[in-house]
Design a protein around this motif. Structure first.
Motif, PDB file in Angstrom:
ATOM      1  N   ARG A 108       2.020  11.315  12.100  1.00  0.00           N
ATOM      2  CA  ARG A 108       2.794  12.525  12.362  1.00  0.00           C
ATOM      3  C   ARG A 108       3.379  12.781  10.882  1.00  0.00           C
ATOM      4  O   ARG A 108       3.085  12.247   9.920  1.00  0.00           O
ATOM      5  N   GLU A 109       4.148  13.987  11.245  1.00  0.00           N
ATOM      6  CA  GLU A 109       4.706  14.366   9.942  1.00  0.00           C
ATOM      7  C   GLU A 109       5.802  13.214   9.391  1.00  0.00           C
ATOM      8  O   GLU A 109       6.564  12.930   9.926  1.00  0.00           O
ATOM      9  N   THR A 110       5.493  13.065   8.005  1.00  0.00           N
ATOM     10  CA  THR A 110       6.165  11.889   7.436  1.00  0.00           C
ATOM     11  C   THR A 110       6.828  12.417   6.082  1.00  0.00           C
ATOM     12  O   THR A 110       6.293  13.185   5.160  1.00  0.00           O
ATOM     13  N   ASP A 111       8.037  11.673   5.858  1.00  0.00           N
ATOM     14  CA  ASP A 111       8.884  11.858   4.734  1.00  0.00           C
ATOM     15  C   ASP A 111       8.538  10.936   3.531  1.00  0.00           C
ATOM     16  O   ASP A 111       9.020   9.730   3.727  1.00  0.00           O
ATOM     17  N   LEU A 112       7.503  11.064   2.554  1.00  0.00           N
ATOM     18  CA  LEU A 112       7.245   9.915   1.842  1.00  0.00           C
ATOM     19  C   LEU A 112       8.345   9.391   1.000  1.00  0.00           C
ATOM     20  O   LEU A 112       8.322   8.145   0.747  1.00  0.00           O
ATOM     21  N   ASN A 113       9.250  10.022   0.815  1.00  0.00           N
ATOM     22  CA  ASN A 113      10.562   9.597  -0.008  1.00  0.00           C
ATOM     23  C   ASN A 113      11.146   8.676   0.840  1.00  0.00           C
ATOM     24  O   ASN A 113      11.744   7.623   0.399  1.00  0.00           O
ATOM     25  N   GLN A 114      11.275   8.902   2.137  1.00  0.00           N
ATOM     26  CA  GLN A 114      12.153   7.777   2.803  1.00  0.00           C
ATOM     27  C   GLN A 114      11.169   6.585   3.133  1.00  0.00           C
ATOM     28  O   GLN A 114      11.935   5.571   3.048  1.00  0.00           O
ATOM     29  N   VAL A 115       9.748   6.728   3.225  1.00  0.00           N
ATOM     30  CA  VAL A 115       8.948   5.552   3.308  1.00  0.00           C
ATOM     31  C   VAL A 115       9.284   4.710   2.038  1.00  0.00           C
ATOM     32  O   VAL A 115       9.420   3.368   2.289  1.00  0.00           O
ATOM     33  N   ILE A 116       9.194   5.326   1.054  1.00  0.00           N
ATOM     34  CA  ILE A 116       9.378   4.425  -0.131  1.00  0.00           C
ATOM     35  C   ILE A 116      10.968   3.917  -0.230  1.00  0.00           C
ATOM     36  O   ILE A 116      11.146   2.738  -0.767  1.00  0.00           O
ATOM     37  N   ARG A 117      11.935   4.743  -0.088  1.00  0.00           N
ATOM     38  CA  ARG A 117      13.362   4.207   0.077  1.00  0.00           C
ATOM     39  C   ARG A 117      13.300   2.722   1.079  1.00  0.00           C
ATOM     40  O   ARG A 117      13.930   1.738   0.599  1.00  0.00           O
ATOM     41  N   ASP A 118      12.857   2.964   2.369  1.00  0.00           N
ATOM     42  CA  ASP A 118      12.916   1.757   3.345  1.00  0.00           C
ATOM     43  C   ASP A 118      12.035   0.903   2.765  1.00  0.00           C
ATOM     44  O   ASP A 118      12.629  -0.635   2.843  1.00  0.00           O
ATOM     45  N   THR A 119      11.049   0.858   2.020  1.00  0.00           N
ATOM     46  CA  THR A 119      10.213  -0.305   1.331  1.00  0.00           C
ATOM     47  C   THR A 119      11.012  -0.957   0.161  1.00  0.00           C
ATOM     48  O   THR A 119      11.214  -2.035   0.029  1.00  0.00           O
ATOM     49  N   LEU A 120      11.698  -0.257  -0.593  1.00  0.00           N
ATOM     50  CA  LEU A 120      12.556  -0.664  -1.785  1.00  0.00           C
ATOM     51  C   LEU A 120      13.565  -1.385  -1.069  1.00  0.00           C
ATOM     52  O   LEU A 120      14.104  -2.445  -1.776  1.00  0.00           O
ATOM     53  N   ALA A 121      14.282  -1.218  -0.052  1.00  0.00           N
ATOM     54  CA  ALA A 121      15.526  -1.756   0.541  1.00  0.00           C
ATOM     55  C   ALA A 121      15.060  -3.201   1.035  1.00  0.00           C
ATOM     56  O   ALA A 121      15.597  -4.113   1.133  1.00  0.00           O
ATOM     57  N   LEU A 122      13.611  -3.166   1.408  1.00  0.00           N
ATOM     58  CA  LEU A 122      13.070  -4.676   2.049  1.00  0.00           C
ATOM     59  C   LEU A 122      12.821  -5.661   0.899  1.00  0.00           C
ATOM     60  O   LEU A 122      13.213  -6.798   1.149  1.00  0.00           O
ATOM     61  N   VAL A 123      12.693  -5.107  -0.535  1.00  0.00           N
ATOM     62  CA  VAL A 123      12.203  -6.037  -1.594  1.00  0.00           C
ATOM     63  C   VAL A 123      13.576  -5.924  -2.527  1.00  0.00           C
ATOM     64  O   VAL A 123      13.215  -6.462  -3.506  1.00  0.00           O
ATOM     65  N   GLU A 124      14.613  -5.379  -2.128  1.00  0.00           N
ATOM     66  CA  GLU A 124      15.732  -5.313  -3.137  1.00  0.00           C
ATOM     67  C   GLU A 124      16.251  -6.553  -3.682  1.00  0.00           C
ATOM     68  O   GLU A 124      16.375  -6.783  -4.729  1.00  0.00           O
ATOM     69  N   HIS A 125      16.520  -7.740  -2.717  1.00  0.00           N
ATOM     70  CA  HIS A 125      16.918  -8.922  -3.028  1.00  0.00           C
ATOM     71  C   HIS A 125      15.729  -9.692  -3.913  1.00  0.00           C
ATOM     72  O   HIS A 125      16.267 -10.275  -4.889  1.00  0.00           O
ATOM     73  N   GLN A 126      14.557  -9.544  -3.388  1.00  0.00           N
ATOM     74  CA  GLN A 126      13.595 -10.197  -4.468  1.00  0.00           C
ATOM     75  C   GLN A 126      13.551  -9.533  -5.805  1.00  0.00           C
ATOM     76  O   GLN A 126      13.339 -10.685  -6.653  1.00  0.00           O
TER      77      GLN A 126
END
Length: 968
Positions: free
Chosen positions: A812-830
């Protein structure tokens, strides 16, 4: 009856107005001769000063009273004869009181300081030399107007033209003296009205001549609008007289308004005449309007450029060249008069030429005469005693007049010869025209030259040229070019059988006294002769060698044939040509025949050359259009040919390549391979040759080198074909990688299924034993480790299944910026724990893509964790997105980098450099990048990597733009 009454009333009113205006002009001249207006030779204007009131000297006439008294530009005049002057009216009043040759004392402030003593100015009469010349121009206007009116009272626009001439007469002969009695006021307002009406009448004339553009109800309102500026100019003059203070500044402003209005109307009228000339659809009207337009431009352009524009843009007034430019307006009546009298082409042409030439001739004679008198007078005053100089001057004038009379007659004879040259030397012009025909090689241009030159030289109304399409046949002629014939006649089917000079062996020409009564011809030929309406037909013959004789044979004979026929009508005056004219034309016809034959041969030669050029261009286009680089070298290895594909591939233009040695363009590796088979015959190939261009770019190409042979199969060089396969090699590598991944995926699926079953059994029994041995401190840790390792083995098996499984996940239509932001949030602590600084730079207007957010997050999570593992001591991680024809994500780390030998294997399944991880790193399975590669391929994207050991690694992920569907 009503028309006759109207004409009588108009004639009576015009006669009364003409007589009255003439009397006023005479009275004005008499008053001007008895009353002299004083002048100080200075142009003054009011000072814009709040402290002092007075006049400032703008321009001081050289040699005038003011200049002789020492007045300089910029001097401030405060009083005359101890009477204060604040405005121009004050100065005029004081000058009038002082009168001509009187002494006026000027109180002058110069450079802010009042002069110790007044400046004494001795006034002189106003110079009226130019006024007499303008009166002469006014008489020219009036004389031409009366001539037009009496000659052709009913001619189109004759009355309008006469009113224009009468107003122009008023403008040029009415000059107020400054006395301002009843007569002077009448002259003043008459001049003001004429100055306002003349441009409007002239523009009105341009709008209705030669065709009325104001005809009809929809345009009738334009007539009063046309004269509205004239009424406005008069109204401004009246308002200035009644309401405003009489100042020099106001007078200059009013004069500039009037001059700008006159120049604008004259320029607009010239544009209208030029437009009419360009739109004229008949030769007669076009030739007539040509002279009218030229006459208008000859009068308006000098007046506008040299008088109106300088007067409107500066304070420089009454300069000599401004006076001369004003006199150019005399050409207006000279160029328009005859067009109204006769409304014919020849007469308009003639009257313009004669008017201009006689005016210039008379001016030249007068100038030379008075110049000679002035030179003799100066010599007499210098070299003779004063008592003798007066009688010597009179004697010199008489002698010069006697000597000048023969020169005047000679000049007049030369002018007459110029305008009647068709009576003197048109025969010479015809002969020169015939000799010059051979220089023209274009057949159509030659035909146009014939039909254009003959009418102007012979003054005939109609000329035509008939070309022989089928020589030897009595009906093989066609109308090829004409002058004066109807335009649709050239396409008409005409029976020209009477032009059978070769068939009936006629030696002379054909003459029809009456083209409408050629009863000796067949009916179809009678119709053709009547439609053409030509009285003379002259054959143009050429000599052909006998068909069965050799050119070098003594018995070779020549036979003449008619290649064309020239048809001519009567003269413009309706007369037939003389016998001398016909004899001359018969001689000229032979020149024309030779020229036409040469032009025909040249035309056929041009067709062959054009065909050759077309074939050459076609072959060159094939070489240029082929998608393979082609170059040719001579036997000395010098480049002779270099096509467009070579330009694009090798980044070297054709201009730079041609003429260069092959070794200076290509790298040594290629020259070494080229030299290996230099002396061998046949075609040689270099497969997948690595070629480095001059720009430093590495390309892969299949190269073929073949000998270049002439028609005699002699080697003249070599031809090199360079097929750039760089993109093909890249695609083959990608296809090989995809095929390898597919095979490994199938294998991995089978292995995973087989391993999962025993792993599940081992895990189950290990957990059961762990529960039973819960209190055993020795066996419990061992069982837990077994359970953990089975889980790890299961994860590997599941990874293999995911790698090999064909996904049906919805895109589906996807916002690549938002995908990368969500992924960065997962590894922020690491990242913080690993002392890694994350720098994110996302494009604000990044387009959306078609994709699956979960799978894309898996890709970015894997890349981010790999980057973290590559920086165990911490570092910097840069994540950015850009849009450049596609959507691109960039992940760059400052880690240890990837060794060059491993860079090509990073996408292979189970390949990992983390089998023995360092502290802080995680153990790798070798499936992360393989799975990521598959996900990127699934999204129709590309993944590229750049890495330098010790500096870092950068991944580039490219995704196609989202395709939007527009529903109707």
């Amino acid at each position: 009856m009503e028309t006759n009454l109207y004409n009588r009333v108009v004639a009576t009113l015009l006669a009364i107005a003409t007589v009255a205006i003439g009397l006023f002009a005479i009275f004005n001249l008499q008053q001007e001769s008895t009353y002299q207006q004083p002048d100080d030779g200075v142009v003054w204007t009011e000072a814009n000063s709040r402290v002092l009131s007075g006049l400032i000297a703008v321009h001081v006439k050289s040699g005038g009273p003011g200049a002789q008294a020492g007045i300089e530009p910029g001097d401030f005049l405060t009083a005359v004869n101890d009477r204060p002057v604040a405005y121009g009216a004050d100065l005029d009043l004081e000058l009038k009181h002082t009168d001509v040759y009187g002494k006026a004392e000027y109180s002058i402030i110069r450079h802010g300081v009042l002069l110790d003593s007044p400046v004494v100015v001795y006034l002189v009469p106003v110079d009226r030399t130019m006024l007499n010349l303008t009166r002469l121009i006014g008489l020219v206007y009036l004389g031409i107007g009366i001539y037009v009116l009496f000659r052709r009272w009913t001619a189109p626009r004759a009355t309008h033209f006469y009113i224009f001439c009468l107003v122009s007469f008023v403008l040029n002969t009415f000059h107020y003296t400054g006395k301002f009695d009843l007569l002077d006021w009448t002259i003043f307002w008459g001049n003001v009205a004429a100055e306002a009406l003349q441009p409007a009448l002239f523009l009105h004339f341009a709008l209705v001549f030669p065709e009325d553009r104001l005809r009809g109800r929809k345009r009738s309102w334009l007539v009063p609008l046309l004269y509205l500026p004239a009424v406005t100019v008069i109204g401004i003059r009246i308002a200035a007289m009644l309401l405003w203070q009489a100042t020099f500044e106001l007078k200059l402003l009013l004069d500039r308004i009037a001059t700008g209005y006159v120049a604008a109307y004259f320029v607009l009228a010239a544009i209208l005449f030029l437009r009419s000339y360009r739109r004229a659809d008949t030769p007669l009207l076009r030739q007539q309007l040509k002279w009218l337009t030229r006459g208008t431009l000859l009068a308006v352009v000098p007046f506008t450029i040299f008088y109106a524009i300088p007067f409107l843009t500066s304070n420089q007034v009454d300069l000599p060249w401004q006076r001369i430019a004003d006199l150019f307006l005399v050409f207006l009546p000279l160029t328009f008069s005859w067009a109204i009298v006769r409304y014919r082409l020849m007469d308009t042409d003639l009257i313009f030429k004669r008017g201009v030439a006689y005016t210039l001739a008379t001016g030249t004679l007068v100038g030379v005469y008075f110049g000679a008198v002035a030179l003799v007078s100066a010599w007499i005053h210098t070299h003779l005693p004063p008592a003798v100089s007066e009688w010597g001057l009179v004697l010199a004038i008489l002698v010069i007049a006697q000597l000048f009379d023969p020169l005047k007659r000679r000049f007049q004879s030369w002018v007459d010869r110029v305008f009647d040259r068709h009576k003197y030397d048109y025969r010479k012009a015809l002969v020169e025209f015939g000799r010059g025909l051979s220089s023209e090689t274009d057949l159509q241009a030659l035909l146009r030259s014939i039909v254009d030159r003959l009418p102007s030289t012979l003054l005939v109304a109609k000329v035509s040229v008939f070309l022989a399409d089928s020589p030897g046949l009595h009906d093989g002629f066609r109308l090829a070019a004409s002058h004066g014939l109807p335009a649709d006649l050239e396409g008409d089917s005409l029976d020209l059988g009477f032009l059978d000079f070769d068939y009936r062996e006629r030696q002379g020409h054909i003459f029809f006294e009456n083209t409408q009564q050629t009863i000796h011809l067949p009916e179809t030929q009678q119709r053709a002769a009547a439609l053409l309406d030509l009285n003379y037909y002259l054959p143009c013959r050429v000599q052909d060698a006998a068909p069965h004789s050799s050119p070098n044979s003594a018995n070779a004979s020549a036979k003449s044939r008619t290649i064309a026929v020239i048809g001519l009508g009567r003269t413009i005056g309706g007369d037939f040509l003389s016998s001398e004219d016909v004899e001359l034309l018969e001689s000229l016809a032979s020149y024309i025949g030779i020229a036409l034959q040469s032009a025909s041969l040249y035309a056929r030669l041009e067709e062959q050359v054009s065909e050759f050029e077309r074939l050459k261009e076609f072959n060159e286009n094939i070489v240029e259009s082929i998608n393979v680089g082609i170059l040719a070298v001579d036997l000395d290895d010098s480049i002779e040919s270099w096509n467009a594909q070579m330009e694009a591939m090798y980044a070297l233009s054709r201009k730079e390549a041609i003429g260069q040695p092959l070794a200076s363009v290509f790298p040594p590796e290629f020259m070494e391979a080229f030299d290996r088979f230099r002396n061998e015959s046949g075609v040689h190939h270099l497969y997948k040759f690595r070629l480095t261009t001059r720009a430093g770019e590495s390309r892969t190409a299949n190269i073929a080198v073949a000998p270049l042979l002439s028609r005699d199969f002699v080697a003249v060089g070599r031809i090199v074909l360079v097929d750039d396969i760089t993109e093909r090699i890249t695609l083959e590598a990608q296809l090989s990688q995809a095929d390898k991944l597919s095979s490994i995926g199938l294998l991995a699926a089978g292995v995973a299924h087989e391993i999962n079953t025993p792993l599940a059994v081992i895990s189950s029994y290990a957990q059961m034993l762990n529960k039973q041995m819960k209190g055993d401190t020795k066996l419990t840790p061992l069982l837990e480790r077994i359970t953990q390792q089975t889980f790890r083995a299961s994860e590997i098996a599941n990874g293999l299944l995911n790698f090999s499984r064909t996904s049906t996940t919805e895109f589906r239509e996807t916002d690549l910026n938002q995908v990368i932001r969500d992924t960065l949030a997962l590894v922020e602590h690491q990242m913080k724990t690993a002392r890694i600084t994350v720098a994110a730079d996302f494009s604000d207007d990044l387009p959306r893509i078609q994709g699956n957010a979960g799978k894309l997050q898996q890709v970015f999570l894997n890349l981010l964790l790999n980057a973290k593992d590559a920086m165990p001591q911490g570092g910097e991680l840069r994540v950015s997105t850009v849009a450049n024809g596609h959507v691109e994500a960039i992940i760059a780390d400052s880690g240890a980098g990837i060794a060059p030998e491993n860079l090509k294997r990073i996408y292979d399944p189970f390949f990992t450099t983390k089998s023995a991880p360092k502290p802080g790193e995680r153990r790798g399975t070798g499936l992360g990048l393989s799975v990521s590669y598959g996900i990127i391929q699934e999204h129709a994207g590309k993944i590229n990597v750049e890495s330098t050991v010790g500096i870092g690694t950068t991944f580039h992920l490219e995704f196609p733009l989202l395709r939007t569907t527009i529903h109707a």
